[in-house]
Scaffold this motif. Structure first.
Motif, PDB file in Angstrom:
ATOM      1  N   PRO A   1      31.344  -2.525  45.850  1.00  0.00           N
ATOM      2  CA  PRO A   1      29.968  -2.034  46.060  1.00  0.00           C
ATOM      3  C   PRO A   1      29.101  -1.960  44.706  1.00  0.00           C
ATOM      4  CG  PRO A   1      31.235  -0.815  47.394  1.00  0.00           C
ATOM      5  CD  PRO A   1      32.322  -1.717  46.395  1.00  0.00           C
ATOM      6  N   VAL A   2      29.814  -1.777  43.548  1.00  0.00           N
ATOM      7  CA  VAL A   2      29.259  -1.254  42.265  1.00  0.00           C
ATOM      8  C   VAL A   2      28.645  -2.425  41.590  1.00  0.00           C
ATOM      9  CG1 VAL A   2      31.424  -1.572  40.904  1.00  0.00           C
ATOM     10  CG2 VAL A   2      29.670   0.247  40.057  1.00  0.00           C
ATOM     11  N   VAL A   3      29.360  -3.419  42.116  1.00  0.00           N
ATOM     12  CA  VAL A   3      28.421  -4.887  41.573  1.00  0.00           C
ATOM     13  C   VAL A   3      27.014  -4.798  42.112  1.00  0.00           C
ATOM     14  CG1 VAL A   3      28.650  -7.262  41.894  1.00  0.00           C
ATOM     15  CG2 VAL A   3      30.675  -6.058  41.336  1.00  0.00           C
ATOM     16  N   ALA A   4      26.734  -4.854  43.333  1.00  0.00           N
ATOM     17  CA  ALA A   4      25.366  -4.975  43.910  1.00  0.00           C
ATOM     18  C   ALA A   4      24.682  -3.907  42.989  1.00  0.00           C
ATOM     19  CB  ALA A   4      25.360  -4.757  45.311  1.00  0.00           C
ATOM     20  N   VAL A   5      25.029  -2.573  42.868  1.00  0.00           N
ATOM     21  CA  VAL A   5      24.090  -1.525  42.346  1.00  0.00           C
ATOM     22  C   VAL A   5      23.765  -1.756  40.783  1.00  0.00           C
ATOM     23  CG1 VAL A   5      24.194   0.844  41.541  1.00  0.00           C
ATOM     24  CG2 VAL A   5      25.271   0.255  43.674  1.00  0.00           C
ATOM     25  N   LEU A   6      24.858  -2.290  40.180  1.00  0.00           N
ATOM     26  CA  LEU A   6      24.758  -2.655  38.796  1.00  0.00           C
ATOM     27  C   LEU A   6      23.777  -3.795  38.439  1.00  0.00           C
ATOM     28  CD1 LEU A   6      28.104  -1.851  37.218  1.00  0.00           C
ATOM     29  CD2 LEU A   6      26.073  -0.648  36.753  1.00  0.00           C
ATOM     30  N   ALA A   7      23.913  -5.024  39.376  1.00  0.00           N
ATOM     31  CA  ALA A   7      23.314  -6.230  39.259  1.00  0.00           C
ATOM     32  C   ALA A   7      21.679  -5.952  39.648  1.00  0.00           C
ATOM     33  CB  ALA A   7      23.797  -7.151  40.249  1.00  0.00           C
ATOM     34  N   ILE A   8      21.420  -4.868  40.510  1.00  0.00           N
ATOM     35  CA  ILE A   8      20.022  -4.535  40.522  1.00  0.00           C
ATOM     36  C   ILE A   8      19.550  -3.497  39.362  1.00  0.00           C
ATOM     37  CG2 ILE A   8      18.451  -3.109  42.019  1.00  0.00           C
ATOM     38  CD1 ILE A   8      20.272  -3.922  44.325  1.00  0.00           C
ATOM     39  N   ALA A   9      20.408  -2.836  39.059  1.00  0.00           N
ATOM     40  CA  ALA A   9      19.855  -1.651  37.864  1.00  0.00           C
ATOM     41  C   ALA A   9      19.567  -2.097  36.633  1.00  0.00           C
ATOM     42  CB  ALA A   9      21.123  -0.538  37.991  1.00  0.00           C
ATOM     43  N   ILE A  10      20.666  -3.199  36.452  1.00  0.00           N
ATOM     44  CA  ILE A  10      20.211  -3.449  34.839  1.00  0.00           C
ATOM     45  C   ILE A  10      19.106  -4.407  34.638  1.00  0.00           C
ATOM     46  CG2 ILE A  10      21.338  -5.183  33.132  1.00  0.00           C
ATOM     47  CD1 ILE A  10      24.170  -4.625  34.166  1.00  0.00           C
ATOM     48  N   PRO A  11      18.650  -5.401  35.236  1.00  0.00           N
ATOM     49  CA  PRO A  11      17.168  -6.256  35.109  1.00  0.00           C
ATOM     50  C   PRO A  11      16.366  -5.060  35.464  1.00  0.00           C
ATOM     51  CG  PRO A  11      18.676  -7.337  37.057  1.00  0.00           C
ATOM     52  CD  PRO A  11      19.613  -6.130  36.340  1.00  0.00           C
ATOM     53  N   PHE A  12      16.385  -4.482  36.709  1.00  0.00           N
ATOM     54  CA  PHE A  12      15.364  -3.841  37.136  1.00  0.00           C
ATOM     55  C   PHE A  12      15.144  -2.435  36.175  1.00  0.00           C
ATOM     56  CE2 PHE A  12      14.525  -4.334  41.782  1.00  0.00           C
ATOM     57  CZ  PHE A  12      14.455  -5.664  41.583  1.00  0.00           C
ATOM     58  N   GLY A  13      16.135  -2.092  35.404  1.00  0.00           N
ATOM     59  CA  GLY A  13      15.745  -0.760  34.495  1.00  0.00           C
ATOM     60  C   GLY A  13      15.133  -1.374  33.354  1.00  0.00           C
ATOM     61  N   ALA A  14      15.549  -2.627  32.849  1.00  0.00           N
ATOM     62  CA  ALA A  14      14.640  -3.182  31.614  1.00  0.00           C
ATOM     63  C   ALA A  14      13.326  -3.690  31.993  1.00  0.00           C
ATOM     64  CB  ALA A  14      15.437  -4.471  31.106  1.00  0.00           C
ATOM     65  N   ILE A  15      12.843  -3.842  33.441  1.00  0.00           N
ATOM     66  CA  ILE A  15      11.616  -4.169  33.755  1.00  0.00           C
ATOM     67  C   ILE A  15      10.739  -2.940  33.694  1.00  0.00           C
ATOM     68  CG2 ILE A  15      10.198  -5.068  35.693  1.00  0.00           C
ATOM     69  CD1 ILE A  15      12.403  -7.063  35.995  1.00  0.00           C
ATOM     70  N   THR A  16      11.523  -1.791  34.386  1.00  0.00           N
ATOM     71  CA  THR A  16      10.957  -0.617  34.595  1.00  0.00           C
ATOM     72  C   THR A  16      10.407   0.046  33.344  1.00  0.00           C
ATOM     73  OG1 THR A  16      12.061  -0.285  36.731  1.00  0.00           O
ATOM     74  CG2 THR A  16      11.185   1.700  35.654  1.00  0.00           C
ATOM     75  N   ALA A  17      11.567  -0.024  32.300  1.00  0.00           N
ATOM     76  CA  ALA A  17      11.315   0.402  30.962  1.00  0.00           C
ATOM     77  C   ALA A  17       9.943  -0.071  30.177  1.00  0.00           C
ATOM     78  CB  ALA A  17      12.489   0.120  30.205  1.00  0.00           C
ATOM     79  N   LYS A  18      10.002  -1.472  30.191  1.00  0.00           N
ATOM     80  CA  LYS A  18       8.924  -2.190  29.926  1.00  0.00           C
ATOM     81  C   LYS A  18       7.553  -1.651  30.460  1.00  0.00           C
ATOM     82  CE  LYS A  18       6.623  -6.844  28.875  1.00  0.00           C
ATOM     83  NZ  LYS A  18       5.522  -6.544  29.572  1.00  0.00           N
ATOM     84  N   VAL A  19       7.393  -1.569  31.813  1.00  0.00           N
ATOM     85  CA  VAL A  19       6.332  -0.966  32.510  1.00  0.00           C
ATOM     86  C   VAL A  19       6.048   0.472  32.071  1.00  0.00           C
ATOM     87  CG1 VAL A  19       5.008  -0.547  34.763  1.00  0.00           C
ATOM     88  CG2 VAL A  19       6.665  -2.905  34.534  1.00  0.00           C
ATOM     89  N   PHE A  20       6.983   1.365  32.113  1.00  0.00           N
ATOM     90  CA  PHE A  20       6.798   2.740  31.831  1.00  0.00           C
ATOM     91  C   PHE A  20       6.487   2.706  30.542  1.00  0.00           C
ATOM     92  CE2 PHE A  20      10.091   5.144  34.973  1.00  0.00           C
ATOM     93  CZ  PHE A  20       9.211   4.545  36.147  1.00  0.00           C
ATOM     94  N   SER A  21       6.662   2.042  29.364  1.00  0.00           N
ATOM     95  CA  SER A  21       6.340   2.489  28.218  1.00  0.00           C
ATOM     96  C   SER A  21       4.916   1.937  28.210  1.00  0.00           C
ATOM     97  CB  SER A  21       7.180   1.285  27.289  1.00  0.00           C
ATOM     98  OG  SER A  21       6.744  -0.159  27.601  1.00  0.00           O
ATOM     99  N   GLU A  22       4.283   0.701  28.866  1.00  0.00           N
ATOM    100  CA  GLU A  22       2.786   0.735  28.750  1.00  0.00           C
ATOM    101  C   GLU A  22       2.136   1.589  29.545  1.00  0.00           C
ATOM    102  OE1 GLU A  22       3.099  -3.245  30.888  1.00  0.00           O
ATOM    103  OE2 GLU A  22       3.662  -4.087  28.960  1.00  0.00           O
ATOM    104  N   ILE A  23       2.612   2.269  30.449  1.00  0.00           N
ATOM    105  CA  ILE A  23       2.075   3.423  31.445  1.00  0.00           C
ATOM    106  C   ILE A  23       1.955   4.518  30.211  1.00  0.00           C
ATOM    107  CG2 ILE A  23       2.290   5.092  32.826  1.00  0.00           C
ATOM    108  CD1 ILE A  23       3.552   2.919  34.727  1.00  0.00           C
TER     109      ILE A  23
END
Length: 556
Positions: A160-182
């Protein structure tokens, strides 16, 4: 309504000469025509017809089964459990991505590095730190969650941790970029005042910057949950479990009634997440102060995380298992140095291997993304008008708008790999099924964005034309389209940048391009070739991002 903060830059702005606009229009037309030619010539060169008429019967049977989904109690129970698993993966992945996004967003924001600096500027150390933080987000953001999932499955196995990490890693980077702009858009004067009063940088940031950005950050977090549901479904198609895994099994057996039961469950999940997120965003945008519904939504989301971890039996032990780290080291050693791989000719179907094969597949991937966004833009344009809610009281139009909006939800709720599997009934593996699948899915996204743009336009020109007796199509062509065209173009260009990344997810189910090559290389344990393919995907992503930036400037 907030859909994607980065879309703000898609809006019309003054500037951009006519010569530049004509140049970019010529480039765009040339790319589109070249992509159409590549799709047709590439398919005919393999001695295959563009479409198989026999597949239309299967497509008809597939859609006919929508009226008779499998409703047996055993299968409904299986569907409910799979839906719960998909939702849990999405929730856990989103939660971890937000943790990564907050930390990365702070470090990637200029505001953080400017606080306490003389005259509010970036010091040399601050500038290099900011550049390093932004640069660290490029790789995880550029690699699609399916690629992360395939890699993590190779290292950790079906956990199960595979699905969680596979979502979290790219989404985390995308979210960080958007959050930084906000965070960079927040007025920094309260934080500067705290610094002047003797507060440290961390305290000034926490009390002078974050409170002003909390609303937009929270609203974006609920949007990412909606995206994560679709990503969790796609990961299921490669073995992570949930609705995607069951869809793959039912497609393999051509059990169309079961497929539609699973699709309806996915649509229901997406509709609930979309409605919930929209309600949170609307209340945060229209109500000042603390809103009970928003607070309750956040509390409910946080309280659901332990239950989600229990449901999927989340086990973090594989992350610290010595065997996992040893296997990761072996994979890294096998991946270096990168090679051209042995699967370019087989995946491309053109008979060319090596550098020529890789270049051919890269062009095929680029052509697929262009065709997809052209189909999506035309589809979104056709659906946006009927989907826009009319002003005032117009019961008939309101019903039509509700029906079309539901159709848009269906289009974007079904993941592109599912549409690709349907398209493969008719088209041979290659550019066309992948482009059709991505086009249908993206039309659902663009249709919604365009409809909201129409709703926010000044209604007076359209009203004046109606008063003069103009028909609906005439009003749309002469009043709505000219005013909304720059915003529509901006959305289309932005979605093209997203679509080039998503070509990999239709490739793994036979949609052609570099995604299909990557799937073949991983199946053959050709990790050196896989690294080269991923690098090619990243290069294409950068190329499209740069081209998209130029096109956006031209349409402003």
């Amino acid at each position: 309504m907030l859909i994607e903060p980065v879309l703000r830059e898609a809006g019309p702005r003054p500037g951009g000469g006519s010569r530049t606009r004509r140049w970019w229009t010529f480039v765009a037309a040339l790319v589109v025509l070249g992509s159409v030619g590549a799709a047709v010539v590439g398919t005919l060169a393999r001695g295959e017809p563009l479409a198989r008429a026999s597949g239309l019967r299967q497509v008809g049977e597939f859609f006919a089964a929508a009226a008779r989904p499998e409703l047996g109690l055993d299968f409904l129970d299986l569907t409910a459990r799979a839906a719960a698993t998909t939702l849990c993966f999405a929730g856990l992945g989103t939660a971890l991505s937000l943790v990564l996004g907050v930390g990365g967003g702070v470090l990637a924001s200029q505001t953080w590095w400017r606080l306490g600096a003389r005259r509010g500027g970036l010091t040399r150390r601050g500038r290099w730190s900011w550049v390093g933080a932004r640069g660290a987000l490029v790789l995880p953001r550029g690699i699609h969650e399916v690629v992360w999932g395939l890699f993590l499955l190779s290292v950790l196995g079906i956990e199960p941790v595979v699905a969680v990490l596979a979502i979290a890693i790219p989404f985390g980077a995308i979210t960080a970029k958007v959050f930084s702009e906000i965070l960079d858009d927040v007025d920094r004067r309260p934080a500067d005042a705290l610094i002047a009063a003797g507060a440290g940088r961390t305290a000034a940031f926490a009390y002078g910057v974050l409170p002003a950005a909390t609303g937009e950050l929270t609203s974006y977090a609920f949007y990412r949950l909606d995206c994560a549901i679709r990503s969790a479904t796609v990961l299921g198609l490669i073995g992570a479990g949930g609705l995607g895994f069951q869809l793959q099994l039912s497609f393999s057996a051509l059990r169309y009634s079961e497929i539609w039961t699973l699709i309806y469950a996915l649509i229901l999940l997406s509709l609930l997440a979309d409605t919930w997120g929209a309600a949170v965003r609307d209340r945060m945008a229209t109500r000042a102060g603390r809103d009970r519904f928003v607070v309750g939504s956040v509390v409910l989301a946080l309280a659901a995380l332990p239950a989600a971890a229990w449901w999927v039996e989340l086990d973090l032990a594989p992350l610290v298992d010595a065997r996992s780290w040893a296997l990761a080291g072996e994979l890294l050693a096998a991946s270096l140095p990168p090679t051209l791989g042995s699967g370019t000719a087989g995946a491309g179907g053109s008979g060319a291997g090596g550098v020529l094969g890789l270049v051919g597949l890269s062009l095929e991937t680029l052509a697929m993304s262009v065709l997809a966004i052209v189909l999506a833009f035309l589809g979104g344009l056709l659906l946006a008008g009927p989907a826009a809610r009319p002003p005032g009281r117009a019961p008939a139009r309101s019903v039509v708008a509700a029906v079309v909006r539901l159709a848009l939800v269906v289009l974007r709720a079904i993941p592109p790999p599912v549409w690709a599997l349907v398209a493969l009934f008719v088209f041979v593996p290659g550019i066309l099924p992948g482009a059709v699948a991505l086009g249908i899915y993206t039309a659902g996204v663009l249709g919604r964005l365009m409809a909201e743009t129409i709703e926010n336009l000044d209604r007076r020109p359209a009203g004046a034309l109606r008063a003069l007796g103009a028909s609906g199509p005439q009003v749309f062509a002469y009043a709505v389209l000219p005013a909304a065209a720059p915003r529509f173009a901006g959305y289309g260009i932005y979605r093209w940048e997203v679509t080039i990344r998503e070509t990999v997810i239709v490739g793994v189910v036979g949609g052609g391009g570099l995604g299909m090559l990557l799937q073949t290389q991983l199946a053959l344990f050709d990790y050196g070739g896989a690294v080269t393919t991923i690098a090619s995907l990243l290069a294409l992503t950068v190329l499209v991002d740069v081209t998209g930036a130029g096109l956006r400037r031209a349409v402003r």
